[in-house]
Write an enzyme that holds these catalytic residues in place. Structure first.
Site, PDB file in Angstrom:
ATOM      1  N   ASP A   1       0.879  -1.259   0.127  1.00  0.00           N
ATOM      2  CA  ASP A   1      -0.094  -0.053   0.110  1.00  0.00           C
ATOM      3  C   ASP A   1       0.987   1.229   0.050  1.00  0.00           C
ATOM      4  O   ASP A   1       2.043   1.259   0.306  1.00  0.00           O
ATOM      5  CB  ASP A   1      -0.962  -0.036   1.113  1.00  0.00           C
ATOM      6  CG  ASP A   1      -1.685   1.158   1.603  1.00  0.00           C
ATOM      7  OD1 ASP A   1      -2.356   1.850   0.671  1.00  0.00           O
ATOM      8  OD2 ASP A   1      -1.338   1.851   2.889  1.00  0.00           O
TER       9      ASP A   1
ATOM     10  N   ASP B   1       0.017   5.080   1.269  1.00  0.00           N
ATOM     11  CA  ASP B   1      -0.054   6.034   2.237  1.00  0.00           C
ATOM     12  C   ASP B   1      -0.312   5.146   3.538  1.00  0.00           C
ATOM     13  O   ASP B   1      -1.046   4.452   3.890  1.00  0.00           O
ATOM     14  CB  ASP B   1      -1.491   6.812   2.103  1.00  0.00           C
ATOM     15  CG  ASP B   1      -1.465   7.832   0.858  1.00  0.00           C
ATOM     16  OD1 ASP B   1      -0.932   8.855   0.981  1.00  0.00           O
ATOM     17  OD2 ASP B   1      -1.765   7.115  -0.183  1.00  0.00           O
TER      18      ASP B   1
HETATM   19 MG   LIG Z   1      -2.658   2.957   3.778  1.00  0.00          MG
END
Ligand SMILES: [Mg+2]
Length: 259
Positions: free
Chosen positions: A25, A27
């Protein structure tokens, strides 16, 4: 959940003995969460680590941001990118047009344009058109106007939901609009591995929030799901955890030097 470094000895032989896909992922996993999304920039060191990782394994970034956005933020070539929670994907041997989700682009555009004209005069409303999805943020709207924002939102979007074009989820002062299809980050990860001919490869996935659970629960036995969280007692489908972004980068660095 086990602390990933504690399990290193057990995992290292597995990593060396099979083909590996490493998905991350963006962020909160590769970059710390910041107030303004545009400030979530990858450090030069992290970029170097990703390049080394790419030279050794198949690597992919899976984000809720648009594909264009996440690809330009990471800027590493030769890896997979999945944007909008996997609705759009790019990378070696991949053609995400095959997924058929592009047909939703016009309806998302139409909804965003209607919302902008209807709510444009309300201070603090942000209509974020991400192409295949949209987010309507109203955290900054005064309490007095929030009822109107919610009312106008459903007046405009309700019909599209009823006709089966899109679905809406509500978060903390945000509405998320996405195509009404059964698809998530987990399905996207599996689809990338299969499309790239990865069949029985080992999948390693790092993520920090609710949408990453869709990946954790689809992982097979032997795959490695890593939750990035300070709170190791949290409910998660991941088998392992790391505490923060720095620990992720450090772990990836070790992984990239493995031989
Ligand atoms: Mg995230």
């Amino acid at each position: 959940m086990e602390y990933l470094p504690d399990s290193w000895n057990k995992l290292v032989d597995v990593f060396l003995s099979t083909s590996v896909f490493v998905f991350l992922d963006y962020d909160g996993t590769l970059t710390p969460i910041v107030d303004k999304p545009e400030n979530a920039v990858l450090s030069a060191e992290s970029m170097r680590v990703l390049r080394r990782l790419r030279d050794k394994y198949c690597v992919g970034i899976v984000s809720g941001r648009s594909l264009e956005d996440v690809r330009s933020l990471v800027g590493v070539s030769g890896i997979y990118y999945a944007g909008n929670h996997g609705l759009e994907v790019s990378g070696p041997k991949i053609n995400s047009k095959a997924l058929g989700f592009e047909r939703f682009r016009p309806v998302i555009r139409e909804i965003c344009s209607n919302l902008k004209s209807s709510l444009g005069d309300v201070d603090g409303v942000l209509v974020e058109d991400k192409g295949l999805t949209a987010s309507i943020h109203y955290r900054l709207v005064s309490e007095r106007d929030r009822g109107r924002v919610e009312g106008d939102f459903w007046n405009l979007v309700g019909g599209y939901v009823d006709s089966g074009d899109v679905k809406v989820t509500s978060g903390k002062m945000v509405f998320e609009i996405r195509p009404s299809v059964d698809w998530d980050k987990g399905r996207a990860v599996k689809w990338v591995v299969d499309s790239a001919g990865g069949g029985d490869s080992l999948i390693v996935y790092f993520g920090d929030d609710r949408t990453d659970e869709d990946v954790f629960r689809r992982l097979g036995e032997g795959d490695v799901g890593v939750l990035v969280s300070e709170d190791e007692g949290i409910e998660s489908g991941a088998g392992y955890f790391l505490r923060d972004v720095d620990e992720v980068i450090e772990f990836l660095s070790v992984l990239s030097r493995l031989e």
